[in-house]
Design an enzyme around this catalytic site. Sequence first.
Site, mmCIF file in Angstrom:
data_model
loop_
_atom_site.group_PDB
_atom_site.id
_atom_site.type_symbol
_atom_site.label_atom_id
_atom_site.label_comp_id
_atom_site.label_asym_id
_atom_site.label_seq_id
_atom_site.Cartn_x
_atom_site.Cartn_y
_atom_site.Cartn_z
ATOM 1 N N HIS A 1 0.839 -1.208 0.000
ATOM 2 C CA HIS A 1 0.000 0.000 0.000
ATOM 3 C C HIS A 1 0.870 1.253 0.000
ATOM 4 O O HIS A 1 0.574 2.238 -0.704
ATOM 5 C CB HIS A 1 -0.914 0.009 1.224
ATOM 6 C CG HIS A 1 -2.058 -0.943 1.142
ATOM 7 N ND1 HIS A 1 -1.889 -2.300 1.091
ATOM 8 C CD2 HIS A 1 -3.400 -0.735 1.085
ATOM 9 C CE1 HIS A 1 -3.065 -2.898 1.037
ATOM 10 N NE2 HIS A 1 -4.011 -1.970 1.014
ATOM 11 N N HIS B 1 0.109 -4.140 9.068
ATOM 12 C CA HIS B 1 1.561 -4.269 8.911
ATOM 13 C C HIS B 1 2.220 -3.893 10.222
ATOM 14 O O HIS B 1 1.662 -3.149 11.036
ATOM 15 C CB HIS B 1 2.083 -3.345 7.801
ATOM 16 C CG HIS B 1 1.907 -3.882 6.419
ATOM 17 N ND1 HIS B 1 2.774 -4.783 5.847
ATOM 18 C CD2 HIS B 1 0.956 -3.629 5.493
ATOM 19 C CE1 HIS B 1 2.371 -5.060 4.622
ATOM 20 N NE2 HIS B 1 1.268 -4.385 4.390
ATOM 21 N N ASP C 1 7.471 -2.401 8.484
ATOM 22 C CA ASP C 1 7.036 -2.507 7.085
ATOM 23 C C ASP C 1 6.781 -1.134 6.482
ATOM 24 O O ASP C 1 7.079 -0.882 5.312
ATOM 25 C CB ASP C 1 5.748 -3.343 7.000
ATOM 26 C CG ASP C 1 5.890 -4.690 7.677
ATOM 27 O OD1 ASP C 1 7.033 -5.161 7.817
ATOM 28 O OD2 ASP C 1 4.856 -5.261 8.071
#
Length: 308
Positions: free
Chosen positions: A180, A221, A225
Amino acid sequence: MSLYVGRETPKLWKRISAEITTEVNLLAENWKYILGGLICQYIHGLAARGVHYIHRPGPVLQDTGFFLLPELGQERAYVSESVFSFVFLSFILWTFHPFIFKTKKIYTVLIWCRVLAFLVACQFLRILTFYSTQLPGPNYHCREGSRFATLPRPDNPLEFLLIMPRGVLYGCGDLIFSSHMIFSLVFVRTYQKYGTKRFIKQCAWIIVVIQSLLIIASRKHYTVDVVVAWYTVNLVIFFVDRKLPEMPDRGIGATILPLSKDVRMKEENIKLVNGNSGDPVDWRLRNQANGKVNEDSSVVHADVLEGV
């Protein structure tokens, strides 16, 4: 009002037709890059699905972001996805704005060639990273006891090669670093360079920061990350962008991008696609009428002194 609409409709259609002609010719020259980028998106999806097969659920790792940010909960997991969808759709619409608006700075095909190049480079590094070490997923469907935490072995190759939307939403194991954030940072960095509205640029960066926090708060996450995505994506874009040829200028005095060595655009298409009439007299009159150039935009209007 009806007279104004009647006068503007043919001009809009001519502008769209001229832009379509330009973009089709650019696509004919650059289709290999577009196709290659799309194929790499599919390969990235297959890699993320593959790591889900070897994912093993376990206790959620200790994380500073989890300690500092309140947990949104599974029922509010849609919040971060909504923010990401807004960024994603807004950027796609912006890349196609030259077909409609008089002001334009980019060519749609060329901007997507650059975006796909950034995405492919980042996703290649991402695949190497999450296959190197598989962390237990912090997302709710990746935890112990969830039937989505691991995938059963596929019965046939088609089952593995067919990527379903449900598999994208319920993936596990592809953690470092956030996909994302890759898309969001690539889109915002691209608009930062080629966009024309300073206020939108500022808002875009704020939205990406908020999205980063929402991803952690949604437990999709780990904080690492997101942090790794921030510096990796920006560094990749910095170095890849230096290797790519610069985008042709569509501003004042710019000539139209050559579509081939033997073909030249007609004068009417030059006026409509480039956003200028090419007549120095028109530019002088336009500058006198406006008094100044909009500081938020490095592009100009196509129809000069309409209705005069």
